[in-house]
Design an enzyme around this catalytic site. Structure first.
Site, PDB file in Angstrom:
ATOM      1  N   VAL A 153      -5.938  16.950 -21.117  1.00 49.27           N
ATOM      2  CA  VAL A 153      -4.920  17.133 -20.782  1.00 49.27           C
ATOM      3  C   VAL A 153      -4.105  16.694 -22.294  1.00 49.27           C
ATOM      4  CG1 VAL A 153      -2.707  16.534 -19.629  1.00 49.27           C
ATOM      5  CG2 VAL A 153      -4.598  16.715 -18.522  1.00 49.27           C
ATOM      6  N   CYS A 154      -3.510  17.719 -23.233  1.00 47.53           N
ATOM      7  CA  CYS A 154      -2.597  17.190 -24.071  1.00 47.53           C
ATOM      8  C   CYS A 154      -2.051  15.474 -23.765  1.00 47.53           C
ATOM      9  CB  CYS A 154      -2.196  18.055 -24.981  1.00 47.53           C
ATOM     10  SG  CYS A 154      -1.275  17.370 -26.147  1.00 47.53           S
ATOM     11  N   ILE A 155      -2.223  14.832 -24.216  1.00 37.71           N
ATOM     12  CA  ILE A 155      -1.800  13.048 -24.251  1.00 37.71           C
ATOM     13  C   ILE A 155      -0.095  13.334 -24.615  1.00 37.71           C
ATOM     14  CG2 ILE A 155      -2.305  11.944 -26.307  1.00 37.71           C
ATOM     15  CD1 ILE A 155      -2.617   9.155 -24.275  1.00 37.71           C
TER      16      ILE A 155
END
Lengths: 126, 130, 96
Positions: B77-79
């Site tokens: 998941v893209c932070i």
């Protein structure tokens, strides 16, 4: 009309199809391009359709201080992203010319867009 | 072949999440390796551990978690996209002084560099947008 | 050869035109989700520049009650066929 030899193909082509402010597509697409470039990848950018609006001169911050993307675009050269293309038809459909653009993006006709997409092993659309 | 999936649509708002899951299962059924699923843009909402759909609807968050566990597929998941949208794991929650967290394993918050790496090292990267 | 994937209907979006613009002479185009409306005889003209290279996803046609209503020129594939199309292409490009 450009020939295949002057079409500088990178490893990743990022196609940006949204203008600034209205959605986060442009910002998040640019972020992906910048990260790829920061990792040493050769990145090309193509502004298509509404996305050519990203390049218009004179952009400002939006309501509530929304930053917009113009400051990010100004940093592209620092990240060694120098291949900037813009869809010629989209540009003229908005009544814009190269003089209206904040960066020296090269207009591509449909045939050249086709070749640019074919020439990149990875294409991400935003 | 080595496949990767980029998912950018939120569950229950767009079909993208269903489409990506269906595609992921078909990829695995054909004997390919799924290197990872990367969640970006509104796709990060697929990692919302508090999602509580009605019982007669598919639980997409659980379905991703099950797929990840069963086939050893990292769920990345893209932070940056996640934090903006209120999706924090316990570490980020405490770092930002938040009382609860909204992301848990097997989803993992990671940088966008992982997407670039994934795109270039997989044989196929298939994007599902909203 | 690349596989282009379109999930928007040509009845309400220009996304199909962007995909067709970007397609090379051997590239294929797969319609999924709302994009499958493009397989209807009334809308398939938007894809007249890519004869024989237009596909539509069966599951999404079925869900919308459109499976028997496709133009004869459209090749209908199920999700297994979708994966097969991605195997045959060197890479995919999604338009949404």
């Amino acid at each position: 009309m450009m020939s295949d030899s002057d079409l500088e193909a990178g490893e990743l082509l990022v196609i940006l199809r949204h203008g600034p402010h209205g959605t986060s597509w442009l910002r998040e697409g640019l972020d992906a391009a910048l990260v790829a470039a920061a990792f040493g990848r050769r990145v090309s950018l193509l502004f298509m359709g509404e996305g050519v609006g990203a390049l218009v001169t004179g952009q400002q911050a939006g309501p509530l201080g929304q930053k917009g993307t113009a400051p990010t675009l100004e940093m592209l050269a620092m990240y060694d992203i120098e291949t900037l293309w813009v869809e010629a038809e989209a540009l003229s459909s908005l009544g814009l010319a190269e003089d209206d653009l904040m960066l020296p993006a090269r207009p591509l006709a449909a045939e050249a867009i086709e070749r640019a997409v074919a020439a990149h092993p990875l294409v991400l659309t935003f | 072949m080595r496949y990767a999936i980029l998912l950018m649509g939120a569950p229950y708002s767009h079909q993208a999440s269903h489409s990506a899951l269906r595609f992921a299962r078909a990829v695995l059924a054909r004997g390919h390796r799924l290197e990872a699923v990367f969640f970006y843009h509104d796709g990060v909402h697929n990692a919302a551990r508090l999602a509580s759909p009605p019982q007669d609807e598919p639980h997409l968050v659980d379905a991703w978690a099950a797929l990840g566990a069963e086939h050893d597929v990292p769920l990345l998941v893209c932070i940056a996209a996640a934090l903006r949208r209120g999706l924090l794991d316990s570490r980020e929650a405490s770092r930002h002084g938040k009382a609860g967290h909204s992301v848990e394993a097997p989803f993992e918050l990671t940088g966008l560099g992982q997407l670039v790496d994934l795109g270039l090292r997989s044989d196929r990267l298939v994007t599902f947008g909203p | 050869m690349k596989l282009h994937i379109v999930n928007r209907s040509p009845a309400s979006s220009q996304v199909h035109a962007q995909a067709v613009t970007a397609m090379g002479p051997d590239d294929r185009l797969l319609l999924i989700e709302d994009g499958v409306q493009g397989a209807l005889p009334q809308l398939v003209r938007y894809f007249e520049d890519i004869p024989g290279r237009l596909y539509a996803l069966r599951e999404d046609l079925e869900a919308r009650g459109l499976v028997g209503r496709c133009d004869a020129s459209v090749q209908v594939v199920d999700v297994d066929g979708f994966v097969q199309l991605t195997e045959e292409a060197e890479q995919t490009v999604s338009w949404y």
